[in-house]
Design a protein around this motif. Sequence first.
Motif, PDB file in Angstrom:
ATOM      1  N   SER A 172       0.833  -1.199   0.000  1.00 42.09           N
ATOM      2  CA  SER A 172       0.000   0.000   0.000  1.00 42.09           C
ATOM      3  C   SER A 172       0.870   1.251   0.000  1.00 42.09           C
ATOM      4  O   SER A 172       0.639   2.198  -0.752  1.00 42.09           O
TER       5      SER A 172
ATOM      6  N   GLU B   3       1.425   4.430  -2.612  1.00 46.31           N
ATOM      7  CA  GLU B   3       0.848   5.723  -2.256  1.00 46.31           C
ATOM      8  C   GLU B   3       1.862   6.769  -1.807  1.00 46.31           C
ATOM      9  O   GLU B   3       1.526   7.948  -1.701  1.00 46.31           O
TER      10      GLU B   3
ATOM     11  N   PRO C  81      -2.174   8.603   3.673  1.00 42.41           N
ATOM     12  CA  PRO C  81      -2.051   7.292   3.014  1.00 42.41           C
ATOM     13  C   PRO C  81      -2.933   6.263   3.728  1.00 42.41           C
ATOM     14  O   PRO C  81      -3.152   6.358   4.935  1.00 42.41           O
ATOM     15  N   SER C  82      -3.432   5.294   2.975  1.00 39.40           N
ATOM     16  CA  SER C  82      -4.411   4.356   3.533  1.00 39.40           C
ATOM     17  C   SER C  82      -3.931   3.686   4.814  1.00 39.40           C
ATOM     18  O   SER C  82      -4.686   3.550   5.773  1.00 39.40           O
ATOM     19  N   ALA C  83      -2.668   3.239   4.819  1.00 38.82           N
ATOM     20  CA  ALA C  83      -2.172   2.527   5.998  1.00 38.82           C
ATOM     21  C   ALA C  83      -2.195   3.451   7.205  1.00 38.82           C
ATOM     22  O   ALA C  83      -2.522   3.032   8.321  1.00 38.82           O
TER      23      ALA C  83
ATOM     24  N   THR D 171      -4.214   6.022   7.696  1.00 39.07           N
ATOM     25  CA  THR D 171      -5.598   6.190   8.134  1.00 39.07           C
ATOM     26  C   THR D 171      -6.041   5.006   8.967  1.00 39.07           C
ATOM     27  O   THR D 171      -6.657   5.167  10.019  1.00 39.07           O
TER      28      THR D 171
ATOM     29  N   LYS E  46     -13.545   7.313   2.151  1.00 33.94           N
ATOM     30  CA  LYS E  46     -12.645   7.537   3.283  1.00 33.94           C
ATOM     31  C   LYS E  46     -13.220   8.618   4.192  1.00 33.94           C
ATOM     32  O   LYS E  46     -13.187   8.519   5.407  1.00 33.94           O
TER      33      LYS E  46
ATOM     34  N   GLY F 247      -8.298   0.776   1.529  1.00 33.89           N
ATOM     35  CA  GLY F 247      -6.953   0.973   0.990  1.00 33.89           C
ATOM     36  C   GLY F 247      -6.657  -0.022  -0.117  1.00 33.89           C
ATOM     37  O   GLY F 247      -6.032   0.316  -1.130  1.00 33.89           O
TER      38      GLY F 247
END
Lengths: 123, 495, 530
Positions: free
Chosen positions: C101, C105, C242-244, C246, C310, C358
């Motif tokens: 991920s 990103e 970034p997704s991780a 979040t 998100k 993500g």
Amino acid sequence: MLETVLGLYNYWIVIVLMMAGFYTVIVRGNLVKKVVGLNIFQTSVFLLYITMGTVEGGTAPIVDAGADLYTNPLPSVLILTAIVVGIATTALGLALTVRIRESYGTLEEDEIIEIEDRMDGEV
Amino acid sequence: MIPPLLDPAATIAAALLVPFTGTLLVLLCGRWPNLREAVSLVTALGLTALVYSLLGPVLAGARPTLTLWEVIPGVPLAFTVEPLGLIFAMIASLLWIVTTIYSVGYMRGNQEHAQTRFYACFAVAILSAIGIAFSGNLLTLFLFYELLTISTVPLVTHTGTDEARRSGRVYLGLLMGTSIGLQLVAIIGCWVLAGHLDFVPGGLLAGHAEGWPVLILLALFVFGIGKAAVMPFHRWLPAAMVAPTPVSALLHAVAVVKAGVFTVVKVVVYVFGLDLLTATPGVSWIAALAGFTILSASFVALRQDNLKRRLAYSTISQLSYVVLAALILAPLSVMGAALHIMAHAFGKITLFFAAGSLYTAAHKTHVSQLDGIGWTMPWTMGAFAIGSLSMIGLPPTAGFVSKWFMLGGAYQAEAWAAMAVILASTVLNAAYFLPIVYRAFATRPAPAADPAQAHGEAPWPIVLALTLTAAGSLVLFLAPDAFLALAAQLVGGAP
Amino acid sequence: MPLVQNLPALQVVLPLVAAPLCLFLRAPRLAWLFALAVSAAAFAIAVSLTVSVTEVGAFTYAMGGWAAPWGIEYVIDPLDSFILCLVTGIATLVLLYAGPSVEAEVPHRLIPAFYVLFLLCLTGLLGMVATGDAFNLFVFLEISSLSTYALVAMGRDPRAQTAAYRYLILGTLGATFYLIGVGLLYMMTGTLNMEDLARRIPAVADTRTISVAIAFLAVGLALKLALFPLHKWLPGAYTHAPSAVTAFLAATATKVAIYVLVRIFFTVLGPIEAFQTLPAAVHETQVVGVLAIIAMLSGSAVAIFQPNLKRLLAYSSLAQIGYMVLGISMVSVTGMTAGLVHMVNHAMMKGALFMALGAVVLRIGSPRIERLDGIGARMPVTMAAFLIAALSLIGVPGTSGFVSKLYLVRAALEDQHWIMAAAVIVSSLLAIVYVWRIVEVAYMRSPPADARPVREAPLVMLAPLWVLALANVYFGLETTWTVGLAEDAAGFILTYVPGEGPLSEHPALEELLEGVNGGGHGPAAEEGAH
């Protein structure tokens, strides 16, 4: 009354600084000015700690044969840490400001919001 | 009667594991339709055998119990087989066999898509129905209640059209909304008042509450059990008619709606207890609402031209019979409620099977299209006639038995208003069912303009299934002994 | 066993020391594996701490050998070890997930720095939990916050930078408010050790200084945990990070802030019996409860209309924070249990939801709802996990979210807070709406005709995602661990009595000074306060 004002003058300074800084953070639209305001706000807290540690008539807390009354060293030590934190915050805030300026071409909050609204609309 | 295969507690576990395994196998066999449908059928047969093997012990007075781990302190995941639950489980599992046969004909005949998902969700729905039937406390019941809602959503929205999506929204919104918004509150209320959630003969709340809290809890339960479709929370049922017919037949005439009224009866008997409710003023208001639902849904049904919608409104009305009968609070009427779960199941599934048969063979969905169809589809319409008689409550069908007990109970309790409602609605039932039968047999069909539209009976699995259920309605009139004995035990009769 | 004795310190120091090492591992993949190993080790430490706590009860650790209250003390009680396990466990899962991920990103050259910041953030969170010193807590708060600001700014979108900036401004204000509050407490008591504070505050509880301190602490912490109306930073930060990041923030950062709230208000300030205790004040006026209710309702309602998933989940988080605070604000054992249980359960569900999102972003490139038509068929494994966690968010029985709501509503009914119970229910109903909106798009629309086929997310992302999704089910059906621990902790907190200890002079200090010049006077903290 006079005594309340003058006797606690250090607190009045703290309060004035704190409110000035807080006001700047909230009201100013310029991102750099916000960081400056944040700095003033934090500084007022540093002063709060340091003045509370002061002992009237005390000397610097260095062990010495002639001295028998010391200022409390602990708040100063704490604030040393807090200053480091404050510097890191300022540095990070300014670094972000630079990158925002690179991406948006402006540092004014209302203009940034305008650009962001347009970005939201585009997708 | 089938001899016990396993000891009763193990049978309960097996009855839950069989449909679960069936689901997995169906998913695995998705690529081979014949194998997949064989798995479904074998699962249904196995489940039925297991459920019926519990009949002997329960009739003998045993209450097999299976307690798994504690979900929250003091409230375990627990199953108890008592008469009412067994009635429901016996009907659900037996009719699952028939429906599976029917589904094979229907789904293939109409070349439906995503059949694997269909069979898998179906198995989960039955698993949930069994879980509800055998649940030993309110938490377990609620768990399977919601699982039933969730597992039927993909079935309701099966076609994936805009209409299906809209219906799915109504379906999920009403069922989950009422269950979380009202029923859950009632359950937690019971938990706070009584400190546990087990079903107790004589009532979980007996001795823990009286007066207005009882009434509020009862209202929360009756409305919160949205699957019982008491007005004003009935709209999901007509919406669910967008699903393929086997779903409407088994789930929205048997498993889901019966899970609703079953829960109402179970709550009345095992959570409140008849004595507590008799001592509580105001219960008759809630009963009156059920009576209102019976009549108004019947009037609405009169005006429906779409056959499945007419059946749906008839179901709403018939479900409230059960609620009303339970809330009359006389032992005889509670027996009637339990028997009506059984009688209505056989009758209504027959009617839905017939509707699906008409759709598959002739692509007819509206009452006005059925002129003279009885002559081309005699088996279908013959079964339909028997189902209609059962709905009205005329002999020689099972509907007569349950209505007899309900009226007896109303007499016992001197609930004259309830009695009037039941009698009036009988007339209404006749008014919206008999014209269909009359139209099908008494008129001559218009000669088909296009020979391509000519049709005969539906595929044989469909005909077989609806013949079986219609026969069931007759058999249960002649020999309702097992069900009668179970219902008698429910209201405290000796085993 | 010296190692075992030093575990509390090691818990915090390990990620702290390991963080800069990531910079030396220039290869992104190496840095990833290293960070992963470190967080796994931290998790192992947390587990072994939990084991010792269950065996011997709460224990303390004097940092650098300086005895409390003079030195900084780490305290590990059952609640602490519970949260440590949660934070390190989630960190390990998120780091496992982060590999692919983050590569997608975050700019390549920044990846090692990403892991440095991540471990620093972990250090901060763990320190906040472990420490028994109010000022030390501030330092760890800032360590975690500063690294979080930078992590948020690493998002691809330029809006990540403004989101990080806003978070920085509000977060610093919050932390500074906390600092002021602690300063005022120190002014009145001359100590910073939490237990010592708890012992000394009752004597000065009637002063205005303490009241002001409580106000500053409350506002500062409310900013940190994004309680309505101080939540403005959260949606932007969660949306653009970034997704991780979040996933990690949503699952841990606000939880630790809530933990701090509980710790400060119920153990440090708890022993005050007059109106000054915020809990009691809250109980009378229900200020916090009202704010929590507004948060629950407005968060859920706003979430319904978000096109960016998100952001939708971020608003849902605001509502869920409301649940936790609501439970805590009831000041009953059941309410506190509900709040703490929901803290854990929400970590699992939001962790799973953000991870699934993500994974979708990784393959589709956008978390916007109009891009997700038919995603349920295109990425079935990911979306199935999403669905499970979303059901848990609604509170469907059989999921952990159900257990939280069960306890929350029960607590409200027990104390006859009808409005609170109704608010919880209404907010759940709103959750059905926004979850169903996603389900409809994901499962009942066909993918766009020109959609290129997408693969499932890689296994290293799916595995932690499914661990969390299944945890939602497991902890919905078997709650001895979560509810049991939360009940213990709730009982412990609500009946907290500070242990016996020296009240005025610190013998350690006297000895210390004697050792230097053979006699002298201790610094007079108390006199220092005017």
